[in-house]
Design an enzyme around this catalytic site. Structure first.
Site, mmCIF file in Angstrom:
data_model
loop_
_atom_site.group_PDB
_atom_site.id
_atom_site.type_symbol
_atom_site.label_atom_id
_atom_site.label_comp_id
_atom_site.label_asym_id
_atom_site.label_seq_id
_atom_site.Cartn_x
_atom_site.Cartn_y
_atom_site.Cartn_z
ATOM 1 C CG ASP A 220 38.177 38.811 42.364
ATOM 2 O OD1 ASP A 220 37.616 38.584 41.283
ATOM 3 O OD2 ASP A 220 39.426 38.898 42.486
ATOM 4 C CD GLU A 293 35.541 35.253 40.097
ATOM 5 O OE1 GLU A 293 35.579 35.456 38.870
ATOM 6 O OE2 GLU A 293 36.402 35.700 40.885
#
Length: 574
Positions: A220, A293
Site C-alpha cells: 500500500d 500501489e
C-alpha cells in the site's frame, strides 16, 4: 486518415514455453474488500468465514489469486489501513484459525491468497508507537519525530507539509513532547525507514505471513514511505505551493516533492522482493509475488520492476487507465495510455491492466454503465495480468451516501461541501450476491454501509441467468484467456478514428483474436484489412456484448465490420 498507433510486442519471443510461465504472468487477480464481501455472522460487516464460503464463486469466474484489503488488528480509524498488530487478525474479521481455514480452502480450489501490506505507517495504538512515544531506547526512532520550531514564542510543526487526509502532516504528542509525522490520518504515524531496525521488523512481518501460506502482498501507498533526509541540524525544507489550489488545508495545496517518490523507496521495494525470493527458496512451490500501489510518474513506475541488478515488484499496478481515462476520452486516448505502459515496460517484464479499486469511482459510474463490458474486454484481452475489483465483473456502480452517513475518514475530515469529492464509501458498499435482503450480503438489520438500491437488478444470482449480462460476458472473456494466443501472443493496439479502439492478439500456428470497442454513440463501419495484417477474409464473433445484434459464432467480412453504438466484440480468424 485515422491515426494508427500500432505496437508489435514480440511477447512470444520474450516468454518461455507455456509450461514454464509463472502462474501470475497471465493470472486473473481479484481484489476483495473484506468488510463488504460476505458477512457470515450477522454483524453487518464482512469477514473471513464469509470469504471462505464464497471462494467457489471466485473459481466460477476464473480467478487465479485474490488480494484482501487489510484484515489485521486495527482500531479501524481508516478501516484496517491503521494496523495495531501486524501479526494478528482483527476480531471483526475472525481469528487466525479462520484465516488458516481460508488458506486451506483456497488451496483446494487452486486460488492464491495475497495480503494487503501497509508499510508506510502503523496505528498510534500499535505497541511500537506506544513505546516510541514513551522514549524507549529500542523504539524511540521507529517513527519520525521532531520537537518543532518556536515562532514568536509559539511552538509550531517543523514544516508546512500537508496530510493526504487534510491539515498538517504533524501532530503533537504530549508524552514525547514532540511532533510525529503522519502522511495520512493522525492515528496513522509514519514509520522511520531510515532506521534499519524498522526495515528488518517489517521484513519479518512479510516472512511471518508468507510462512503462514500467503502467496504475496499488495503493498500500500509505496510512494509515501520515505521523506527527504533531514539536514545536518535535523530539519526538513517546506514544500512549494501549488498555485492552482486555494484551500490551504487540502493535500493538493502543495507540491509533494519532498514527501513522495524519494529514491530510497525503490530500494525498499527491492529489499521486500529479496524477502519474497528468500521464502521462495525456503518453502519452494509456486512463485510468491509483490503487487505495488503507486500513483507515480511512469518513469518511476518502470523502476519498480527492478533495475537490472535487483528484482522488484512483479506487478507494479498500472493505473494509466484507472487514473486518466474519463467519460469523454476518445479511442486515441485509450490507445495512447495502453501504449504508455507497453512501450515503456522493461524487456522481459509483464504488463498488468487495472480499471477499478476500493479508492476510485466504479467503472459504470465513472465511464458509463454501457462501457463496463468494454473495460473488461480491455483488461482481459491485453497481454499479461488482469486485475478486477470486486463487483466490477457484474457492473456494480457507486452508491450515493449522505454526509451524515459517511464513514470514510478521508471525507469525514473535510466538510459537507467537499466530502463527495473525497469520499471512497460509494465504491465500498456490500457485494450484491442476490435479490434477497441486503443483496444476500448479510442478515443484519443494518449493514456497515448501505446496500445499493439497484441490487435486485444487479446481482450475481440474476446475472447468471442472463446470457449477455456483464457477469456472463466477463466469464466468456476469462475463458478466452486460456487460449495460447492470449497467453503468449503478440499484441497490436490501434485507434481507428476517435470512436473505435482495436487490438489484435496473434501467435504463429494459432487463431488471431481482434477486440473492437465502439466507445461512443455513432455507428461505425470498419475495414480491418486496412488496419491489421495477416487476418482471414472472414472473421468469427467469439464474444459480444448486449449492444450487438450479432451472436457468438456469426461470421462477418473483415473489410466491412459494423459496430453499433457502444458495441464491444471479440472476433477470431477462421
Amino acid at each position: 486518415m485515422f491515426k494508427l498507433l500500432v505496437l508489435s510486442c514480440l511477447l512470444a519471443l520474450a516468454l518461455p514455453s507455456l509450461a514454464e510461465v509463472g502462474w501470475w504472468k497471465t493470472g486473473q487477480f481479484y481484489q476483495i474488500y473484506p468488510r463488504s464481501f460476505k458477512d457470515s455472522d450477522g454483524d453487518g460487516v464482512g469477514d473471513l468465514i464469509g470469504i471462505t464460503q464464497q471462494l467457489p464463486y471466485l473459481k466460477e469466474i476464473g480467478i487465479t489469486a485474490t488480494w484482501l484489503s487489510p484484515i489485521f488488528t486495527s482500531p479501524m480509524a481508516d478501516f484496517g489501513y491503521d494496523v495495531a498488530d501486524l501479526k494478528s487478525i482483527d476480531p471483526i474479521f475472525g481469528t487466525m484459525e479462520d484465516f488458516e481455514a481460508l488458506l486451506a480452502r483456497a488451496k483446494e480450489l487452486d486460488i492464491k491468497i495475497i495480503l494487503d501490506f501497509v508499510p508506510n505507517h502503523t496505528s498510534d495504538e500499535c505497541d511500537w508507537f506506544i513505546r516510541s512515544a514513551a522514549g524507549e531506547e529500542e523504539y524511540k526512532d521507529f517513527y519520525v519525530w521532531h520537537t518543532g520550531k518556536v515562532v514568536n514564542g509559539i511552538r509550531q510543526p517543523p514544516t508546512n507539509w500537508l496530510s493526504v487526509f487534510r491539515g498538517s502532516m504533524w501532530t503533537w504528542n504530549e508524552q514525547r513532547q514532540a511532533y510525529y509525522l503522519h502522511q495520512f490520518h493522525a492515528k496513522q504515524p509514519d514509520l522511520n525507514y531510515r532506521n534499519p531496525k524498522v526495515v528488518e521488523a517489517m521484513k519479518d512481518v512479510l516472512r511471518f505471513w508468507l510462512r503462514k501460506g500467503a502467496y504475496g502482498f499488495r503493498i500500500d501507498a509505496v510512494p509515501h514511505v520515505y521523506e527527504i533526509p533531514a539536514d545536518a541540524d535535523g530539519n526538513w525544507p517546506d514544500e512549494p505551493r501549488n498555485e492552482a489550489v486555494s484551500d490551504p488545508e487540502d493535500y493538493t495545496y502543495l507540491q509533494h516533492i519532498y514527501t513522495t517518490d524519494q529514491p530510497e523507496t525503490l530500494e525498499l521495494v527491492y529489499a521486500f522482493r529479496d524477502v519474497i525470493e528468500e521464502i521462495d527458496a525456503e518453502l519452494g512451490g509456486d512463485d510468491r509475488v509483490l503487487l505495488t500501489e503507486a500513483y507515480s510518474p511512469l518513469e518511476v513506475l518502470m523502476q519498480y520492476y527492478g533495475n537490472g541488478t535487483h528484482l522488484g515488484s512483479q506487478i507494479p499496478f498500472n493505473f494509466e487507465l484507472l487514473a486518466k481515462i474519463s467519460y469523454s476520452s476518445d479511442a486515441y486516448h485509450y490507445s495512447e495510455l495502453i501504449h504508455n505502459w507497453l512501450d515503456n515496460m522493461p524487456e522481459g517484464q509483464v504488463a498488468n491492466w487495472v480499471f477499478g479499486n476500493h479508492d476510485q469511482s466504479r467503472i459504470g459510474s465513472r465511464l458509463g454503465a454501457d462501457r463496463i463490458d468494454a473495460c473488461n474486454m480491455i483488461i482481459m484481452g491485453l497481454p499479461g495480468v488482469s486485475v478486477t475489483y470486486q463487483g466490477e465483473e457484474m457492473g456494480m456502480t457507486d452508491v450515493w451516501i449522505s454526509w451524515e452517513d459517511t464513514v470514510d475518514p478521508q471525507a469525514c475530515q473535510s466538510n459537507e461541501q467537499e466530502f463527495e469529492r473525497l469520499t471512497r464509501d460509494p465504491v465500498r458498499t456490500p457485494f450484491q450476491w442476490s435479490d434477497e435482503v441486503n443483496a444476500g450480503f448479510s442478515n443484519a438489520s443494518i449493514t456497515w454501509l448501505p446496500v445499493a438500491s439497484n441490487y435486485k437488478l444487479v446481482n450475481v444470482k440474476k446475472e447468471r441467468g442472463i446470457a449477455l449480462s456483464h457477469l456472463n460476458v466477463y466469464k466468456q472473456l476469462r475463458a478466452l484467456r486460456d487460449e495460447p494466443t492470449l497467453k503468449q501472443g503478440d499484441v497490436s493496439v490501434t485507434a481507428i478514428g476517435p470512436n473505435v479502439l482495436a487490438f489484435k492478439r496473434s501467435l504463429a500456428g494459432y487463431k488471431s483474436y481482434i477486440t473492437l470497442i465502439n466507445i461512443n454513440d455513432d455507428v461505425e463501419s470498419i475495414n480491418l484489412d486496412s488496419v491489421f495484417t495477416s487476418i482471414t477474409t472472414q472473421l468469427q464473433y467469439v464474444v459480444v456484448n448486449d449492444k450487438s445484434v450479432r451472436r457468438k459464432n456469426d461470421l462477418t467480412f473483415a473489410n466491412s465490420v459494423l459496430l453499433l453504438p457502444k458495441e464491444a466484440v471479440v472476433l477470431s480468424t477462421v
